[in-house]
Design a protein around this motif. Structure first.
Motif, PDB file in Angstrom:
ATOM      1  N   THR A 113       6.853 -10.742  11.957  1.00 58.99           N
ATOM      2  CA  THR A 113       6.310 -11.366  10.747  1.00 58.99           C
ATOM      3  C   THR A 113       4.960 -10.755  10.399  1.00 58.99           C
ATOM      4  O   THR A 113       4.691 -10.447   9.225  1.00 58.99           O
ATOM      5  N   VAL A 114       4.118 -10.545  11.408  1.00 63.44           N
ATOM      6  CA  VAL A 114       2.803  -9.934  11.186  1.00 63.44           C
ATOM      7  C   VAL A 114       2.965  -8.516  10.643  1.00 63.44           C
ATOM      8  O   VAL A 114       2.355  -8.141   9.638  1.00 63.44           O
ATOM      9  N   LEU A 115       3.793  -7.716  11.310  1.00 65.12           N
ATOM     10  CA  LEU A 115       3.980  -6.323  10.887  1.00 65.12           C
ATOM     11  C   LEU A 115       4.586  -6.247   9.484  1.00 65.12           C
ATOM     12  O   LEU A 115       4.191  -5.407   8.674  1.00 65.12           O
ATOM     13  N   ALA A 116       5.533  -7.125   9.194  1.00 70.01           N
ATOM     14  CA  ALA A 116       6.182  -7.124   7.875  1.00 70.01           C
ATOM     15  C   ALA A 116       5.209  -7.518   6.767  1.00 70.01           C
ATOM     16  O   ALA A 116       5.416  -7.164   5.605  1.00 70.01           O
ATOM     17  N   SER A 117       4.139  -8.230   7.113  1.00 69.90           N
ATOM     18  CA  SER A 117       3.169  -8.660   6.109  1.00 69.90           C
ATOM     19  C   SER A 117       2.213  -7.544   5.703  1.00 69.90           C
ATOM     20  O   SER A 117       1.486  -7.676   4.715  1.00 69.90           O
ATOM     21  N   MET A 118       2.212  -6.453   6.453  1.00 66.51           N
ATOM     22  CA  MET A 118       1.259  -5.362   6.189  1.00 66.51           C
ATOM     23  C   MET A 118       1.767  -4.491   5.038  1.00 66.51           C
ATOM     24  O   MET A 118       2.924  -4.060   5.035  1.00 66.51           O
ATOM     25  N   PRO A 119       0.922  -4.235   4.034  1.00 67.58           N
ATOM     26  CA  PRO A 119       1.370  -3.481   2.857  1.00 67.58           C
ATOM     27  C   PRO A 119       2.013  -2.125   3.175  1.00 67.58           C
ATOM     28  O   PRO A 119       3.010  -1.754   2.551  1.00 67.58           O
ATOM     29  N   LEU A 120       1.460  -1.397   4.140  1.00 72.16           N
ATOM     30  CA  LEU A 120       2.003  -0.065   4.438  1.00 72.16           C
ATOM     31  C   LEU A 120       3.378  -0.106   5.085  1.00 72.16           C
ATOM     32  O   LEU A 120       4.026   0.927   5.233  1.00 72.16           O
ATOM     33  N   ARG A 121       3.847  -1.262   5.474  1.00 77.47           N
ATOM     34  CA  ARG A 121       5.142  -1.361   6.155  1.00 77.47           C
ATOM     35  C   ARG A 121       6.264  -0.748   5.322  1.00 77.47           C
ATOM     36  O   ARG A 121       7.236  -0.226   5.865  1.00 77.47           O
ATOM     37  N   VAL A 122       6.110  -0.755   4.002  1.00 75.66           N
ATOM     38  CA  VAL A 122       7.167  -0.188   3.147  1.00 75.66           C
ATOM     39  C   VAL A 122       7.292   1.320   3.335  1.00 75.66           C
ATOM     40  O   VAL A 122       8.333   1.890   3.018  1.00 75.66           O
ATOM     41  N   TRP A 123       6.251   1.980   3.841  1.00 73.92           N
ATOM     42  CA  TRP A 123       6.257   3.427   4.057  1.00 73.92           C
ATOM     43  C   TRP A 123       6.263   3.781   5.543  1.00 73.92           C
ATOM     44  O   TRP A 123       6.147   4.950   5.899  1.00 73.92           O
ATOM     45  N   ARG A 124       6.353   2.795   6.402  1.00 73.23           N
ATOM     46  CA  ARG A 124       6.064   2.995   7.812  1.00 73.23           C
ATOM     47  C   ARG A 124       7.253   2.636   8.692  1.00 73.23           C
ATOM     48  O   ARG A 124       8.036   1.756   8.368  1.00 73.23           O
TER      49      ARG A 124
ATOM     50  N   ALA B 122      -4.323   5.687  -2.392  1.00 71.79           N
ATOM     51  CA  ALA B 122      -5.636   5.070  -2.201  1.00 71.79           C
ATOM     52  C   ALA B 122      -5.557   3.553  -2.363  1.00 71.79           C
ATOM     53  O   ALA B 122      -6.158   2.801  -1.588  1.00 71.79           O
ATOM     54  N   ASP B 123      -4.794   3.092  -3.355  1.00 73.72           N
ATOM     55  CA  ASP B 123      -4.629   1.658  -3.561  1.00 73.72           C
ATOM     56  C   ASP B 123      -3.914   1.017  -2.367  1.00 73.72           C
ATOM     57  O   ASP B 123      -4.320  -0.046  -1.892  1.00 73.72           O
ATOM     58  N   MET B 124      -2.883   1.666  -1.865  1.00 69.87           N
ATOM     59  CA  MET B 124      -2.154   1.138  -0.713  1.00 69.87           C
ATOM     60  C   MET B 124      -3.075   1.073   0.514  1.00 69.87           C
ATOM     61  O   MET B 124      -3.054   0.090   1.258  1.00 69.87           O
TER      62      MET B 124
END
Length: 98
Positions: A69-80, A21-23
């Motif tokens: 750079t835009v995509l890497a800035s998104m928090p969910l990128r670590v799971w995506r 939920a936080d992510m």
């Protein structure tokens, strides 16, 4: 340039509902910033299989490096994982200016 991005998110096993939920909250807030900057043009939810977490997005960036750079800035990128398709105008596109 415009890019179609197929974003498939896989939440790591053992991640709590609160962490998810936080992510999601962080992702929504950051996506709003990207919309305001003109990087995110549209988002769609394609048909999903049970348990699947997937989004299609239309993004605008100067080039593939800026998009990354835009995509890497998104928090969910670590799971995506993202599949990027660069788009170019079609001569018969009704949305093109005359």
């Amino acid at each position: 340039m415009e890019f179609l991005v197929d974003m498939v998110t896989t939440v790591p096993p053992g991640t709590s509902d609160d962490e998810v939920a936080d992510m999601r909250r962080q992702e929504a807030a950051h996506t709003a910033e990207l919309i305001a900057r003109g990087n995110v043009l549209r988002l769609w939810r394609p048909p999903l299989s049970p348990g699947e977490w997937r989004t299609w997005g239309l993004f605008r960036a100067d080039d593939a490096d800026q998009l990354e750079t835009v995509l890497a800035s998104m928090p969910l990128r670590v799971w995506r994982r993202d599949a990027v398709t660069p788009l170019s105008p079609h001569p018969s596109d009704p949305g093109q200016p005359a």
